[in-house]
Design a protein around this motif. Structure first.
Motif, mmCIF file in Angstrom:
data_model
loop_
_atom_site.group_PDB
_atom_site.id
_atom_site.type_symbol
_atom_site.label_atom_id
_atom_site.label_comp_id
_atom_site.label_asym_id
_atom_site.label_seq_id
_atom_site.Cartn_x
_atom_site.Cartn_y
_atom_site.Cartn_z
ATOM 1 N N GLU A 165 -0.488 4.391 7.898
ATOM 2 C CA GLU A 165 -0.544 3.972 6.535
ATOM 3 C C GLU A 165 -1.845 3.210 6.274
ATOM 4 O OE1 GLU A 165 2.742 1.139 5.718
ATOM 5 O OE2 GLU A 165 4.105 2.494 6.000
ATOM 6 N N GLN A 168 -4.299 6.222 6.010
ATOM 7 C CA GLN A 168 -3.987 7.263 4.582
ATOM 8 C C GLN A 168 -4.566 6.412 3.297
ATOM 9 O OE1 GLN A 168 0.234 8.195 4.172
ATOM 10 N NE2 GLN A 168 -0.502 10.304 3.568
ATOM 11 N N ALA A 169 -4.205 5.250 3.089
ATOM 12 C CA ALA A 169 -4.454 4.482 1.824
ATOM 13 C C ALA A 169 -6.074 4.423 1.774
ATOM 14 C CB ALA A 169 -3.813 3.021 1.937
ATOM 15 N N ASN A 170 -6.725 4.185 2.843
ATOM 16 C CA ASN A 170 -8.102 4.125 2.333
ATOM 17 C C ASN A 170 -8.971 5.291 2.434
ATOM 18 O OD1 ASN A 170 -9.400 1.155 3.151
ATOM 19 N ND2 ASN A 170 -7.550 1.098 4.012
ATOM 20 N N SER A 173 -8.358 6.361 -1.429
ATOM 21 C CA SER A 173 -9.109 5.670 -2.171
ATOM 22 C C SER A 173 -10.504 6.186 -2.476
ATOM 23 C CB SER A 173 -9.172 4.199 -1.701
ATOM 24 O OG SER A 173 -10.057 3.903 -0.517
#
Length: 311
Positions: A165, A168-170, A173
Protein backbone atom coordinates in the motif's frame (compact mmCIF):
# COMPACT_ATOMS: atom_id res chain seq x y z
CA UNK A 1 78.43 -34.84 53.21
CA UNK A 2 80.55 -31.98 51.91
CA UNK A 3 79.92 -33.10 48.35
CA UNK A 4 76.18 -33.16 48.96
CA UNK A 5 76.21 -29.65 50.44
CA UNK A 6 78.36 -28.41 47.57
CA UNK A 7 75.97 -29.92 45.03
CA UNK A 8 72.97 -28.35 46.76
CA UNK A 9 74.69 -24.96 46.85
CA UNK A 10 75.43 -25.13 43.10
CA UNK A 11 71.86 -26.20 42.43
CA UNK A 12 70.54 -23.27 44.48
CA UNK A 13 72.92 -20.92 42.70
CA UNK A 14 71.68 -22.31 39.37
CA UNK A 15 68.07 -21.77 40.37
CA UNK A 16 68.85 -18.23 41.56
CA UNK A 17 70.74 -17.47 38.35
CA UNK A 18 67.87 -18.87 36.24
CA UNK A 19 65.33 -16.81 38.17
CA UNK A 20 67.55 -13.76 37.80
CA UNK A 21 67.73 -14.25 34.02
CA UNK A 22 63.98 -14.82 33.83
CA UNK A 23 63.29 -11.70 35.87
CA UNK A 24 65.73 -9.67 33.82
CA UNK A 25 64.13 -10.90 30.60
CA UNK A 26 60.67 -10.03 31.95
CA UNK A 27 61.90 -6.58 33.04
CA UNK A 28 63.31 -5.98 29.55
CA UNK A 29 60.06 -7.08 27.95
CA UNK A 30 58.02 -4.83 30.25
CA UNK A 31 60.40 -1.92 29.63
CA UNK A 32 60.12 -2.46 25.86
CA UNK A 33 56.32 -2.68 26.16
CA UNK A 34 56.19 0.58 28.11
CA UNK A 35 58.52 2.44 25.71
CA UNK A 36 56.68 1.12 22.65
CA UNK A 37 53.33 2.14 24.08
CA UNK A 38 54.72 5.62 24.74
CA UNK A 39 55.96 5.80 21.14
CA UNK A 40 52.65 4.58 19.67
CA UNK A 41 50.66 7.01 21.83
CA UNK A 42 53.00 9.91 21.10
CA UNK A 43 53.14 9.44 17.33
CA UNK A 44 49.54 8.19 16.98
CA UNK A 45 50.69 5.34 14.75
CA UNK A 46 48.72 2.23 13.76
CA UNK A 47 51.36 -0.14 15.15
CA UNK A 48 50.74 -3.11 17.43
CA UNK A 49 52.86 -4.52 20.26
CA UNK A 50 54.97 -7.47 19.16
CA UNK A 51 56.89 -9.16 21.99
CA UNK A 52 58.30 -12.69 21.85
CA UNK A 53 57.69 -14.30 25.25
CA UNK A 54 56.84 -17.63 26.83
CA UNK A 55 55.17 -15.95 29.78
CA UNK A 56 51.48 -16.74 29.38
CA UNK A 57 50.33 -13.93 31.68
CA UNK A 58 52.37 -11.42 29.69
CA UNK A 59 50.92 -12.86 26.49
CA UNK A 60 47.39 -12.25 27.83
CA UNK A 61 48.36 -8.70 28.78
CA UNK A 62 49.77 -8.03 25.30
CA UNK A 63 46.62 -9.37 23.63
CA UNK A 64 44.47 -7.06 25.80
CA UNK A 65 46.73 -4.08 25.09
CA UNK A 66 46.59 -4.72 21.32
CA UNK A 67 42.81 -4.87 21.47
CA UNK A 68 42.75 -1.53 23.24
CA UNK A 69 45.15 -0.11 20.66
CA UNK A 70 42.92 -1.33 17.83
CA UNK A 71 39.87 0.23 19.47
CA UNK A 72 41.71 3.52 20.05
CA UNK A 73 43.06 3.57 16.50
CA UNK A 74 39.59 2.90 15.09
CA UNK A 75 38.17 5.68 17.24
CA UNK A 76 40.89 8.05 16.05
CA UNK A 77 40.23 7.10 12.42
CA UNK A 78 36.47 7.57 12.85
CA UNK A 79 37.05 10.91 14.56
CA UNK A 80 39.35 12.07 11.76
CA UNK A 81 36.82 10.98 9.15
CA UNK A 82 34.00 12.81 10.94
CA UNK A 83 36.15 15.91 11.33
CA UNK A 84 37.01 15.95 7.62
CA UNK A 85 33.36 15.33 6.77
CA UNK A 86 32.23 18.15 9.07
CA UNK A 87 34.76 20.59 7.60
CA UNK A 88 33.60 19.69 4.11
CA UNK A 89 30.00 19.92 5.23
CA UNK A 90 30.47 23.39 6.77
CA UNK A 91 32.24 24.57 3.64
CA UNK A 92 29.45 23.29 1.41
CA UNK A 93 26.74 24.57 3.76
CA UNK A 94 28.30 28.01 3.58
CA UNK A 95 28.40 27.82 -0.21
CA UNK A 96 24.89 26.37 -0.57
CA UNK A 97 23.38 29.01 1.72
CA UNK A 98 25.38 31.84 0.21
CA UNK A 99 24.31 31.14 -3.39
CA UNK A 100 20.50 31.56 -2.99
CA UNK A 101 21.00 34.42 -0.52
CA UNK A 102 23.18 36.28 -3.04
CA UNK A 103 20.54 35.77 -5.74
CA UNK A 104 17.75 36.94 -3.41
CA UNK A 105 19.70 40.06 -2.43
CA UNK A 106 20.39 40.76 -6.10
CA UNK A 107 16.69 40.61 -6.97
CA UNK A 108 15.80 42.82 -3.98
CA UNK A 109 18.43 45.37 -4.98
CA UNK A 110 16.96 45.56 -8.49
CA UNK A 111 13.47 46.02 -7.05
CA UNK A 112 14.69 48.83 -4.79
CA UNK A 113 16.89 50.72 -7.22
CA UNK A 114 15.34 50.33 -10.66
CA UNK A 115 12.40 52.75 -11.04
CA UNK A 116 11.85 51.77 -14.68
CA UNK A 117 10.50 48.31 -13.83
CA UNK A 118 6.93 47.69 -14.91
CA UNK A 119 4.46 46.08 -12.52
CA UNK A 120 4.70 42.85 -14.51
CA UNK A 121 8.50 42.82 -14.20
CA UNK A 122 8.28 43.57 -10.48
CA UNK A 123 5.89 40.67 -9.95
CA UNK A 124 8.17 38.35 -11.94
CA UNK A 125 11.16 39.31 -9.77
CA UNK A 126 9.11 38.87 -6.59
CA UNK A 127 8.13 35.41 -7.80
CA UNK A 128 11.81 34.56 -8.27
CA UNK A 129 12.59 35.85 -4.78
CA UNK A 130 9.82 33.63 -3.41
CA UNK A 131 11.11 30.53 -5.23
CA UNK A 132 14.69 31.11 -4.06
CA UNK A 133 13.45 31.64 -0.50
CA UNK A 134 11.60 28.30 -0.63
CA UNK A 135 14.78 26.67 -1.96
CA UNK A 136 16.76 28.13 0.93
CA UNK A 137 14.20 27.01 3.51
CA UNK A 138 14.19 23.47 2.06
CA UNK A 139 17.98 23.31 2.37
CA UNK A 140 17.87 24.51 5.98
CA UNK A 141 15.22 21.89 6.77
CA UNK A 142 17.45 19.18 5.30
CA UNK A 143 20.36 20.18 7.52
CA UNK A 144 18.05 20.27 10.52
CA UNK A 145 16.58 16.85 9.70
CA UNK A 146 20.01 15.27 9.30
CA UNK A 147 21.19 16.81 12.58
CA UNK A 148 18.15 15.35 14.41
CA UNK A 149 18.61 11.91 12.85
CA UNK A 150 22.31 11.71 13.67
CA UNK A 151 21.84 12.97 17.23
CA UNK A 152 19.07 10.45 17.92
CA UNK A 153 16.61 13.19 18.89
CA UNK A 154 14.01 12.10 16.34
CA UNK A 155 11.95 9.26 17.75
CA UNK A 156 10.30 7.01 15.19
CA UNK A 157 7.53 4.63 16.25
CA UNK A 158 7.86 1.25 14.53
CA UNK A 159 4.75 -0.81 13.74
CA UNK A 160 3.62 -3.40 11.21
CA UNK A 161 3.00 -1.71 7.86
CA UNK A 162 1.58 -2.87 4.54
CA UNK A 163 4.51 -2.30 2.16
CA UNK A 164 2.36 -2.83 -0.96
CA UNK A 165 0.00 0.00 0.00
CA UNK A 166 2.77 2.47 0.91
CA UNK A 167 4.68 1.77 -2.31
CA UNK A 168 1.59 2.01 -4.49
CA UNK A 169 0.50 5.31 -2.93
CA UNK A 170 3.94 6.86 -3.38
CA UNK A 171 4.50 5.86 -6.99
CA UNK A 172 0.99 7.09 -7.87
CA UNK A 173 1.77 10.49 -6.31
CA UNK A 174 4.41 10.93 -9.05
CA UNK A 175 2.04 9.94 -11.88
CA UNK A 176 1.62 13.46 -13.30
CA UNK A 177 5.35 14.24 -13.14
CA UNK A 178 6.32 10.95 -14.78
CA UNK A 179 3.68 11.32 -17.49
CA UNK A 180 4.73 14.89 -18.26
CA UNK A 181 8.39 13.89 -18.54
CA UNK A 182 7.56 10.91 -20.78
CA UNK A 183 8.77 8.17 -18.43
CA UNK A 184 7.92 4.52 -18.96
CA UNK A 185 6.91 3.21 -15.53
CA UNK A 186 7.23 -0.43 -14.45
CA UNK A 187 5.54 -1.42 -11.18
CA UNK A 188 5.87 -4.97 -9.88
CA UNK A 189 3.96 -5.55 -6.63
CA UNK A 190 3.11 -9.05 -5.35
CA UNK A 191 -0.57 -10.01 -5.31
CA UNK A 192 -0.30 -11.04 -1.67
CA UNK A 193 0.39 -8.05 0.61
CA UNK A 194 3.80 -8.00 2.30
CA UNK A 195 4.15 -6.59 5.79
CA UNK A 196 7.29 -5.18 7.38
CA UNK A 197 8.44 -3.53 10.57
CA UNK A 198 8.48 0.17 9.82
CA UNK A 199 6.70 3.49 9.82
CA UNK A 200 4.38 4.52 6.96
CA UNK A 201 5.33 8.20 7.05
CA UNK A 202 9.06 7.53 7.17
CA UNK A 203 8.93 4.84 4.45
CA UNK A 204 6.90 7.25 2.32
CA UNK A 205 9.59 9.88 2.72
CA UNK A 206 12.32 7.36 1.81
CA UNK A 207 10.45 6.34 -1.34
CA UNK A 208 9.77 9.96 -2.21
CA UNK A 209 13.49 10.75 -1.97
CA UNK A 210 14.52 7.77 -4.10
CA UNK A 211 11.87 8.31 -6.78
CA UNK A 212 12.75 12.02 -6.99
CA UNK A 213 16.42 11.04 -7.24
CA UNK A 214 15.67 8.59 -10.08
CA UNK A 215 13.68 11.23 -11.98
CA UNK A 216 16.34 13.91 -11.54
CA UNK A 217 19.49 11.86 -12.13
CA UNK A 218 18.19 8.98 -14.26
CA UNK A 219 15.91 11.03 -16.47
CA UNK A 220 17.94 10.46 -19.63
CA UNK A 221 16.88 6.79 -19.53
CA UNK A 222 13.17 7.75 -19.48
CA UNK A 223 12.40 4.64 -17.44
CA UNK A 224 11.53 4.22 -13.78
CA UNK A 225 10.64 1.04 -11.95
CA UNK A 226 9.48 -0.12 -8.53
CA UNK A 227 9.65 -3.75 -7.44
CA UNK A 228 8.59 -5.24 -4.10
CA UNK A 229 10.10 -8.64 -3.29
CA UNK A 230 9.80 -11.23 -0.54
CA UNK A 231 13.24 -12.44 0.60
CA UNK A 232 12.61 -14.93 3.44
CA UNK A 233 12.87 -12.74 6.56
CA UNK A 234 13.08 -9.49 4.59
CA UNK A 235 10.85 -7.33 2.42
CA UNK A 236 12.90 -5.71 -0.35
CA UNK A 237 11.91 -2.61 -2.33
CA UNK A 238 13.81 -1.78 -5.52
CA UNK A 239 13.66 1.71 -7.04
CA UNK A 240 15.42 1.62 -10.39
CA UNK A 241 16.09 3.63 -13.51
CA UNK A 242 18.00 3.21 -16.77
CA UNK A 243 19.82 6.50 -16.78
CA UNK A 244 23.49 7.44 -16.79
CA UNK A 245 24.05 5.48 -13.61
CA UNK A 246 26.81 5.71 -11.05
CA UNK A 247 30.34 4.52 -11.67
CA UNK A 248 31.76 1.84 -9.39
CA UNK A 249 34.23 4.27 -7.82
CA UNK A 250 31.34 6.44 -6.59
CA UNK A 251 28.96 3.76 -5.31
CA UNK A 252 30.48 3.65 -1.80
CA UNK A 253 30.31 7.45 -1.52
CA UNK A 254 26.76 8.34 -2.56
CA UNK A 255 25.38 8.09 0.98
CA UNK A 256 28.07 10.36 2.47
CA UNK A 257 27.24 13.87 3.61
CA UNK A 258 27.50 16.52 0.92
CA UNK A 259 28.38 14.05 -1.84
CA UNK A 260 26.72 15.41 -4.98
CA UNK A 261 27.57 12.82 -7.65
CA UNK A 262 29.48 15.41 -9.66
CA UNK A 263 31.14 12.92 -11.96
CA UNK A 264 28.57 10.16 -12.09
CA UNK A 265 25.27 11.95 -12.63
CA UNK A 266 23.92 14.90 -14.58
CA UNK A 267 25.57 18.16 -13.52
CA UNK A 268 22.33 20.00 -14.35
CA UNK A 269 20.74 18.54 -11.24
CA UNK A 270 23.30 19.26 -8.55
CA UNK A 271 21.69 19.33 -5.11
CA UNK A 272 22.77 19.79 -1.52
CA UNK A 273 24.25 16.31 -1.28
CA UNK A 274 22.06 15.54 1.74
CA UNK A 275 19.12 13.70 0.18
CA UNK A 276 20.66 10.22 0.06
CA UNK A 277 22.40 10.70 3.42
CA UNK A 278 19.04 11.47 5.04
CA UNK A 279 17.48 8.54 3.16
CA UNK A 280 20.10 6.13 4.55
CA UNK A 281 19.64 7.43 8.10
CA UNK A 282 15.86 7.02 7.81
CA UNK A 283 16.19 3.43 6.56
CA UNK A 284 18.54 2.66 9.46
CA UNK A 285 16.03 4.23 11.88
CA UNK A 286 13.53 1.62 10.64
CA UNK A 287 16.04 -1.12 11.44
CA UNK A 288 16.68 -1.74 7.74
CA UNK A 289 19.45 -1.42 5.19
CA UNK A 290 19.84 0.29 1.84
CA UNK A 291 22.14 -0.81 -0.97
CA UNK A 292 23.02 0.46 -4.42
CA UNK A 293 24.02 -1.30 -7.62
CA UNK A 294 24.51 0.41 -10.95
CA UNK A 295 25.25 -0.41 -14.55
CA UNK A 296 25.37 2.85 -16.56
CA UNK A 297 22.52 2.99 -19.09
CA UNK A 298 21.62 -0.53 -17.98
CA UNK A 299 20.04 -0.40 -14.55
CA UNK A 300 20.68 1.64 -11.41
CA UNK A 301 18.93 0.10 -8.39
CA UNK A 302 18.47 1.40 -4.85
CA UNK A 303 17.29 -1.50 -2.67
CA UNK A 304 15.62 -1.01 0.71
CA UNK A 305 15.54 -4.05 2.98
CA UNK A 306 13.16 -4.13 5.95
CA UNK A 307 12.39 -6.84 8.49
CA UNK A 308 9.42 -8.90 7.32
CA UNK A 309 6.43 -9.39 9.60
CA UNK A 310 3.64 -11.95 9.36
CA UNK A 311 0.03 -11.05 8.74
Amino acid sequence: MVMLLTTMIFMLLGVIFFQYRMQKSKDEQLRYTYEKLQEIAGKQTAEKLLVVTDDQELQKLLVAINRLLEAKQKTNADHAKVEISMRKMLSNVSHDLKTPLTVILGYIEILQTDPTLSEEERQALLKKVQLKTYELMELIHKFFDLAKLESGDQRIELTRINVNEVCQANILSFYDVLTTKGFAVHIDLPETPLYALGNEEVLGRILNNLISNAIAYGGDGKTLGMTVRNEEKLVCIDIWDKGKGISESHIDKVFERMYTLEDSRNRLYQGSGLGLTITKRLVEALGGEIHLSSKPYGKTVFTIMLKRMEF
